[in-house]
Motif scaffolding. Structure first.
Motif, PDB file in Angstrom:
ATOM      1  N   VAL A 139       1.079  -1.391  -0.050  1.00 49.08           N
ATOM      2  CA  VAL A 139       0.087   0.028  -0.140  1.00 49.08           C
ATOM      3  C   VAL A 139       0.940   1.075  -0.177  1.00 49.08           C
ATOM      4  N   VAL A 140       0.737   1.941  -1.087  1.00 52.95           N
ATOM      5  CA  VAL A 140       1.329   3.242  -1.218  1.00 52.95           C
ATOM      6  C   VAL A 140       0.474   4.555  -0.911  1.00 52.95           C
ATOM      7  N   LEU A 141       0.883   5.450   0.009  1.00 54.46           N
ATOM      8  CA  LEU A 141      -0.068   6.505   0.096  1.00 54.46           C
ATOM      9  C   LEU A 141       0.899   7.910  -0.364  1.00 54.46           C
ATOM     10  N   PRO A 153      -6.727  25.029  -4.274  1.00 54.94           N
ATOM     11  CA  PRO A 153      -7.948  25.263  -3.272  1.00 54.94           C
ATOM     12  C   PRO A 153      -8.728  23.941  -2.960  1.00 54.94           C
ATOM     13  N   THR A 154      -8.903  23.164  -3.673  1.00 53.96           N
ATOM     14  CA  THR A 154      -9.456  21.959  -3.395  1.00 53.96           C
ATOM     15  C   THR A 154      -9.097  20.952  -2.288  1.00 53.96           C
ATOM     16  N   HIS A 155      -8.019  21.323  -1.907  1.00 51.87           N
ATOM     17  CA  HIS A 155      -7.290  20.735  -0.577  1.00 51.87           C
ATOM     18  C   HIS A 155      -7.735  21.250   0.491  1.00 51.87           C
ATOM     19  N   ILE A 156      -8.257  20.236   1.460  1.00 48.55           N
ATOM     20  CA  ILE A 156      -8.848  20.503   2.588  1.00 48.55           C
ATOM     21  C   ILE A 156      -8.226  20.301   3.764  1.00 48.55           C
ATOM     22  N   ARG A 157      -7.252  19.342   3.880  1.00 43.86           N
ATOM     23  CA  ARG A 157      -6.669  18.895   5.069  1.00 43.86           C
ATOM     24  C   ARG A 157      -5.294  18.625   4.669  1.00 43.86           C
ATOM     25  N   PHE A 158      -4.179  19.180   5.555  1.00 42.34           N
ATOM     26  CA  PHE A 158      -2.785  18.705   5.253  1.00 42.34           C
ATOM     27  C   PHE A 158      -2.329  17.497   5.992  1.00 42.34           C
ATOM     28  N   VAL A 159      -2.008  16.564   5.136  1.00 41.99           N
ATOM     29  CA  VAL A 159      -1.522  15.295   5.757  1.00 41.99           C
ATOM     30  C   VAL A 159       0.035  15.137   5.772  1.00 41.99           C
ATOM     31  N   LEU A 164       0.020  10.329   7.830  1.00 43.60           N
ATOM     32  CA  LEU A 164      -0.022   9.054   7.081  1.00 43.60           C
ATOM     33  C   LEU A 164       0.181   7.958   7.719  1.00 43.60           C
ATOM     34  N   ARG A 165       1.013   8.050   8.615  1.00 44.26           N
ATOM     35  CA  ARG A 165       1.259   6.724   9.597  1.00 44.26           C
ATOM     36  C   ARG A 165       0.194   6.526  10.492  1.00 44.26           C
ATOM     37  N   ALA A 166      -0.398   7.666  10.785  1.00 45.98           N
ATOM     38  CA  ALA A 166      -1.803   7.364  11.735  1.00 45.98           C
ATOM     39  C   ALA A 166      -3.038   6.615  10.985  1.00 45.98           C
ATOM     40  N   ILE A 167      -3.030   7.200   9.545  1.00 43.86           N
ATOM     41  CA  ILE A 167      -4.033   6.401   8.733  1.00 43.86           C
ATOM     42  C   ILE A 167      -3.859   5.067   8.542  1.00 43.86           C
ATOM     43  N   PHE A 191       9.111  24.268  -2.619  1.00 41.51           N
ATOM     44  CA  PHE A 191       9.020  23.271  -3.727  1.00 41.51           C
ATOM     45  C   PHE A 191       7.426  22.724  -3.723  1.00 41.51           C
ATOM     46  N   ARG A 192       6.791  23.155  -4.652  1.00 41.70           N
ATOM     47  CA  ARG A 192       5.362  22.426  -4.768  1.00 41.70           C
ATOM     48  C   ARG A 192       5.313  21.131  -5.136  1.00 41.70           C
ATOM     49  N   TYR A 193       6.375  20.317  -5.631  1.00 40.10           N
ATOM     50  CA  TYR A 193       6.101  19.144  -5.939  1.00 40.10           C
ATOM     51  C   TYR A 193       6.983  18.124  -5.021  1.00 40.10           C
ATOM     52  N   ASN A 194       7.267  18.476  -3.849  1.00 42.28           N
ATOM     53  CA  ASN A 194       7.770  17.627  -2.694  1.00 42.28           C
ATOM     54  C   ASN A 194       6.713  16.877  -1.871  1.00 42.28           C
ATOM     55  N   GLU A 195       6.615  15.624  -1.788  1.00 41.16           N
ATOM     56  CA  GLU A 195       5.635  14.715  -1.503  1.00 41.16           C
ATOM     57  C   GLU A 195       6.359  13.961  -0.331  1.00 41.16           C
ATOM     58  N   PHE A 196       5.224  13.691   0.462  1.00 41.70           N
ATOM     59  CA  PHE A 196       5.297  12.812   1.551  1.00 41.70           C
ATOM     60  C   PHE A 196       4.893  11.357   1.071  1.00 41.70           C
ATOM     61  N   VAL A 197       5.875  10.368   1.288  1.00 43.23           N
ATOM     62  CA  VAL A 197       5.354   8.952   0.640  1.00 43.23           C
ATOM     63  C   VAL A 197       5.465   8.080   1.814  1.00 43.23           C
TER      64      VAL A 197
END
Length: 206
Positions: A139-141, A153-159, A164-167, A191-197
């Motif tokens: 499973v990859v989130l 603007p459609t983002h509503i919650r900073f994860v 992610l670990r909690a989910i 940098f807008r394209y950095n991600e949590f994986v």
């Protein structure tokens, strides 16, 4: 996505699909393979050679690099149609009912979706599709960091990584990796394209 979502009026419409297509062809993306590092990351996690269920597949940007037999699902019919036009296998949530089965897929990918949902709906979304992944499956989130989160603007919650670990923990997943990509964590503020994986496995042996 089959449950109620706060951003349904935007992300479920044809205009949102067009926005994804336009973004894909704008700026440097027209000239450079800007998605290459992100596709490399998905392949490095093993998604390139196995059957993946891509939740919130959009127009198929990630689905295109997943293994044979992979399927995308999205609540936006226009996005599903765009993915199909690219030769990918994609369905709306209602269409997927009856087509999938318990343990059909080797992995689940949920990229840039959870930030569009409340904590309750995000947890429920993941729980609704996890039975379609075999025991021991991957499973990859993936979620955006600060600059990326602020860009839509459609983002509503900073994860973030902890969220992610909690989910994943509530879903009973066993963690393998939790990291920042493609640059160090601090870069995500500019940098807008950095991600949590996050990568984990479904309990059990496949």
């Amino acid at each position: 996505m089959s449950m109620s979502e706060p951003d349904t009026l935007s992300t479920a419409e044809a205009a949102y699909t067009q926005r994804l297509i336009t973004s894909e062809r704008s700026g440097l993306k027209r000239l450079l393979p800007t998605q290459a590092p992100y596709h490399w990351n998905l392949r490095s996690l093993g998604l390139g050679g196995i059957r993946v269920l891509d939740i919130g597949c959009g127009i198929g940007r990630n689905l295109a690099v997943c293994g044979a037999g992979s399927v995308g699902v999205d609540h936006n019919p226009s996005s599903v149609a765009a993915a199909r036009a690219r030769g990918l296998v994609a369905f709306t949530a209602d269409e997927l009912i009856g087509r999938g089965g318990v343990g059909r897929f080797d992995a689940l990918l949920c990229a840039h979706v959870l930030e569009h949902l409340t904590e309750t709906d995000g947890t429920a979304l993941l729980a609704s599709y996890l039975p379609m992944v075999r025991p021991g499956g991957l499973v990859v989130l993936i979620t955006p960091q600060e600059a990326g989160f602020a860009s839509d603007p459609t983002h509503i919650r900073f994860v973030d990584a902890d969220a992610l670990r909690a989910i994943a923990s509530r879903a009973g997943l066993e963690e393998l990796h939790n990291y920042s990509f493609p640059l160090p964590r601090r870069t995500g503020r500019v940098f807008r394209y950095n991600e949590f994986v996050y990568a984990g496995t479904v309990p059990g042996v496949g």
